[in-house]
Each structure stands twice: as structure tokens, then as C-alpha cells.
Design a protein around this motif. Structure first.
Motif, short mmCIF file in Angstrom:
data_model
loop_
_atom_site.label_atom_id
_atom_site.label_comp_id
_atom_site.label_asym_id
_atom_site.label_seq_id
_atom_site.Cartn_x
_atom_site.Cartn_y
_atom_site.Cartn_z
N ASP A 194 0.82 -1.22 0.00
CA ASP A 194 0.00 0.00 0.00
C ASP A 194 0.85 1.27 0.00
O ASP A 194 0.40 2.32 0.47
N TYR A 228 -5.85 4.54 -3.58
CA TYR A 228 -6.37 3.61 -4.58
C TYR A 228 -7.50 4.21 -5.40
O TYR A 228 -7.78 3.74 -6.51
N GLU A 287 -4.32 1.05 -12.64
CA GLU A 287 -4.36 -0.39 -12.41
C GLU A 287 -2.97 -0.96 -12.14
O GLU A 287 -2.80 -1.84 -11.28
N SER A 311 -1.85 0.11 -8.61
CA SER A 311 -2.72 -0.53 -7.61
C SER A 311 -2.30 -1.98 -7.38
O SER A 311 -2.18 -2.43 -6.23
N ARG A 332 -0.49 -3.02 -3.75
CA ARG A 332 -1.14 -3.90 -2.78
C ARG A 332 -0.35 -5.20 -2.55
O ARG A 332 -0.60 -5.91 -1.58
#
Length: 536
Positions: A205, A215, A220, A223, A227
Motif C-alpha cells: 500500500d 487507490y 491499475e 494498484s 497492494r
């Protein structure tokens, strides 16, 4: 790829099997083809080291999408391969996805480990031979891609935070903390030697600068990588105090291959305390690309980079497969391929604070199998007979030890722990695949031969036998290529049904394997014959 871009070199194929037919395959005479339902490629979109989805090649330095890192400089300049290696039928070249690895989401419990099902597949070897100026050209490029595939979306991302020097294997171990991932990275440091054993530590994160990702606004690419802890992280190398180094080798010097000297010295201590420490380099983000030669690649041996009171315990970079403890304890084994031997690295318990990356990681290192004649004799029973001897030793070398151990897999069953080892030594009497039985202290208690493959003195080759009739043309070597446990996929519950996807998630697969006896485990193993002789 879906956008029409083409790659030669390594590819990752998928094969879909009928589960019922697969489960019974070893107990019937049906052809394997009867259980195959389909095949394809694992991904159809790929992002490069600049963070761009790869598009058609471009010589325009500003068009970073039209590039692949292994032949591109940080400013976007494409370095053409030498005429002998110039691509003619495809756009780009994936260099050897060797020890690829599947890591399932939440492998060590909810929120522990990776957030997504991923496939690791790093490019492997430095490719200076392909350029007009040799290694000078390749070192000036972005190096080799550390590829992480998002299996669900079929997208392969280059993750430069993991490094740009190329790896034989990238394998996660349990960080023990929901905010961190730890990945063991083994391999070749882009041909620059010596170098230490290494691990990557990343925070989930976070963006590349360490700030918390939003986020809601992130794309994409970021992200997925954030994560899974693959935007903000560092590579840590094994280091020892100068006092410890003096007990391990005669002349401690980070510019020399100390590990190689140590592992061959039976009189040196069998274990020692170490710290894994980062260099001054850390990936700075998509907008700060650097050539591979300007990453940590050259720093491990640099006098100015040695950690305070320590030196990097460097050695030959040919450390091939590593194997993580399937129980989730933060430890791993490593095949010390160059001289032939086995290390265990035990971190005990990581001390992560949840705020930032650690300054160092404490570890206990054990030389589980040394590199000398007599260090390992393999039991063969009534099998393993070869020309002029048997496979209890490495016949070509005439030594009872590990020779060029490559593949490595750690299995844990209801009866204990085992390491499956595969040598890749060019053995004319057949490459050996054997299993090491570990005792409660993780020492090798026994060794048994599992299989032999290839070699010009192979009895199969001498008879011209091949799995495909008429395919044999010339005797050569062979390579075993990894093992995957499929026990949990084919095991059945008391009511005769298979375990569901939900039951196999997280710790489920190892929980099932851990309740089944060793003799009842099932593994899928790869095998690659060299030259033109196809055998199984």
C-alpha cells in the motif's frame, strides 16, 4: 500480446486438465492427451521497466512504450542487437524465464503474503554477447525484467523495485506481518561478481517514495504492484561482522568469492550469525529510470558500501533455486550451485514496525551440505546403476557430493520435511534427482535417489530410445526443471468429493498436504532433454 506486439524467447504456457482424469492418471493406462481440456498463454498484456504497456517498437527515445528493457537505455535509446542476434520475426526478446514460481494470495493467512495470485518470472542471464559492444552495451541498458504476472487479469508487470540484474528464482517467504512482503531473490547479478545472497523487503500500500497510495486515483498498474508490496522496497544482502568473517575464511575481502572458499572448508564453522543489509541504492519510481550498472549491481563489493562493522559475505552469483519453508516459518534453503552445496537461512522472526523498511534483518546461516568429497552419498537401493558405477555418487566427477544443484523444492508432509534436489551438471552418466530427508533440526538425515536423466552413457540413449518414436538423433544431457505439489488438488474428502476452491485458498493446500503421508503425496515435475533426444 492482445495489442499485436510479439515476443520471442521465453513464454509461459498454461495447460488445463480435467480434474477427475488428472487425479486418476497415475493409476490407469489412458494417454495423457485424454485429460487435456485446453492450453494457452498465462498473460496477453505486458508492462515494461518504464511502467508502460509495451507497444510496437520505436527508435524514438521519447516513446517509452515502444521499448523492452533488456535493449533500452534509461533515456529511451534502443540499442540494436548485433547482426547475428537481430530480431527478424518478432518485436522483442524475453530472456529465459527460468525458475518461475506461482504464489497464491493470502498464502499464510488472511492478509498475510501477497494480495493476489501471482506468477514470478524473472529474466535470467546477462546478454552482452547479443550486442555489438558486448557487456558494455548490456550494462548500459535497463537490464533484465523482474516480471510479476497478475494471473486474474492476464497482465505481466515489470517490477523494477525487485531489481534489474536478473534472477534464477524469486520466491516469497512469510514476512509474519500483514504490511510487508519478503521475496528471496537468487541468481546472477547481471554477470557481475562477487555478490551476496539477497532478499527483497517491500511494504504494501505504498508508492515508490514510501507515501501511502490513494487507490481511488491510482491506475491499475500501481494498484496491483502497491497492494502486493512491489513499489516501495529494497534489496538486502547477506553481511557478517569482520570478526565472524575471520572465522569463516582466511582473508576476508568483499571483492573476493568468500562463500566459495567457506563452503569448501570442512573445518570452518557449520553455522554463523549474519545480517541482511541494503546498499545505498533503492528504486526511485517510474520517472527515475537508471541503467542496471547504476543499481545495486556494482555496490556489494564496493569498499564504500560495506555496512558499519560488517562486510558483505560475497560469493559466486550462481546460486540457483531456493526453497521456502511451507509451514510459514521465515526461513529458506538455497542451492549453492557453483561449488555444490546447500545453505539454510533462518530469520527467526522479522521485527517489522509497520512504519517503514527495516535497517537490517538478523539471520542464522547454516551450511547444511558442504562442498567436499564425502559430504553427500545418495542411497540408490536396487536402482541407479550406470556405466562404470552407480548414482550414489556423481560418477563423472567421481565425488560423493552435490554437483551443480539447480532445482530445489521443500515438501512438508505428515511425516516430516524433505528437499527435492535436481542437479544440472552435464553429467554424461545421467543427471541426478534425489530427495533429502530433514530431521527436526533441519539437518540432512538421509538421501535417496529419485531419478536419472540423459547423459551420453544413458542405457536408453545407447539403445536409441525416445518417448516419441523415431525422435532420437543424438545422445546428450538433460535437465530436470522443477517440482510442484498437486496432492491437495487431487485429494478427496471423506464423502469422495474434491476440495473446493475456497477450501484450497490461503493455508488450505499446505494444511491438506500436511495431513497426508509422504508415500501418498503427488508431485508434477518438469523435464527437459537437450539436443534432439526426447525422453521421459
Amino acid at each position: 500480446m492482445a495489442n499485436g506486439v510479439t515476443f520471442t524467447g521465453s513464454h509461459i504456457h498454461t495447460i488445463d486438465y480435467d480434474r477427475t482424469a488428472f487425479a486418476s492418471f497415475m493409476s490407469n493406462d489412458d494417454a495423457a492427451a485424454s485429460m487435456v481440456k485446453g492450453s494457452g498463454h498465462l498473460f496477453n498484456k505486458v508492462y515494461n521497466v518504464f511502467g508502460e504497456m509495451v507497444a510496437a517498437p520505436s527508435f524514438d527515445p521519447s516513446d517509452l512504450a515502444g521499448k523492452w528493457g533488456n535493449q533500452t537505455r534509461p533515456d529511451g535509446t534502443l540499442i540494436q542487437f548485433a547482426p547475428k542476434y537481430r530480431l527478424s520475426a518478432t518485436d522483442y526478446f524475453f530472456q529465459s524465464f527460468c525458475g518461475a514460481w506461482y504464489e497464491q494470495a493470502n498464502k499464510y493467512g488472511e492478509g498475510m503474503g501477497f494480495a493476489d495470485d501471482v506468477w514470478f518470472a524473472a529474466e535470467e542471464w546477462e546478454i552482452g554477447r547479443m550486442f555489438p559492444a558486448g557487456s558494455a552495451d548490456s550494462a548500459a541498458t535497463m537490464g533484465l525484467a523482474s516480471v510479476v504476472v497478475d494471473i486474474k487479469s492476464g497482465t505481466a508487470y515489470t517490477a523494477p523495485a525487485l531489481g534489474q540484474t536478473g534472477y534464477e528464482k524469486m520466491m516469497p517467504i512469510n514476512s509474519g506481518h500483514k504490511d510487508y512482503v519478503v521475496v528471496v531473490t537468487s541468481g546472477y547479478n547481471h554477470g557481475q561478481e562477487p555478490s551476496p545472497l539477497k532478499v527483497y523487503v517491500g511494504m504494501k500500500d505504498r508508492l515508490a517514495d514510501g507515501s501511502v497510495i490513494d487507490y481511488a486515483t491510482a491506475n491499475e498498474r500501481d494498484s496491483f504492484l502497491a497492494r502486493n508490496g512491489l513499489l516501495f522496497g529494497k534489496l538486502y544482502g547477506m553481511a557478517v561482522t569482520t570478526d565472524v568473517a575471520a572465522t569463516l575464511v582466511a582473508e576476508p575481502n568483499p571483492a573476493e568469492k568468500m562463500i566459495d572458499d567457506y563452503i569448501q572448508n570442512a573445518d570452518a564453522p557449520a553455522s554463523f550469525e549474519a545480517k541482511y543489509v541494503p546498499t545505498s541504492y533503492q528504486w526511485g519510481g517510474w520517472d527515475k529510470p537508471v541503467a542496471v550498472q547504476d543499481t545495486e549491481m556494482m555496490l556489494w563489493e564496493s569498499e564504500d558500501e560495506q555496512p558499519e562493522g560488517h562486510i558483505y559475505f560475497n560469493g559466486d552469483s550462481k546460486v540457483e533455486h531456493v526453497a521456502a519453508d511451507p509451514s510459514g516459518k521465515p526461513r529458506y534453503f538455497a542451492n549453492m550451485t557453483n561449488k555444490g552445496g546447500l545453505f539454510q537461512v533462518d530469520f527467526g522472526a522479522f521485527d517489522f514496525d509497520g512504519e517503514t523498511l527495516p535497517a537490517a534483518l538478523d539471520a542464522t546461516v547454516t551450511r547444511t551440505v558442504g562442498s567436499w568429497d564425502g559430504a553427500l552419498t545418495v542411497k540408490i537401493g536396487d536402482e541407479g546403476k550406470v556405466k562404470d558405477g552407480d548414482a550414489s555418487i556423481h560418477v563423472e566427477k567421481g565425488k560423493a557430493q552435490m554437483i551443480a544443484p539447480d532445482g530445489l523444492f521443500w515438501a512438508k508432509t505428515s511425516e516430516g520435511d524433505y528437499l527435492i534436489v535436481e542437479e544440472d551438471s552435464g553429467n554424461d552418466f545421467g543427471e541426478r534427482k534425489y530427495v533429502l530427508t530433514l530431521d527436526a533440526d533441519m539437518n540432512v538425515a538421509d538421501a535417496h535417489l529419485l531419478a536419472l536423466a540423459g547423459g551420453k552413457f544413458s542405457s536408453r540413449y545407447e539403445q536409441g530410445v525416445s518417448a516419441l518414436g523415431g525422435a532420437f538423433t543424438k545422445a546428450g544431457t538433460a535437465e530436470f526443471s522443477g517440482n510442484w505439489p498437486v496432492t491437495a488438488l487431487i485429494a478427496k474428502k471423506a464423502d469422495g468429493s474434491f476440495y473446493t476452491v475456497e477450501e484450497l485458498a490461503g493455508t488450505g493446500r499446505q494444511d491438506i498436504r500436511g495431513e497426508i503421508a509422504t508415500a501418498d503425496q503427488t508431485y508434477l515435475g518438469g523435464f527437459r532433454p537437450a539436443l534432439k533426444a526426447l525422453v521421459r
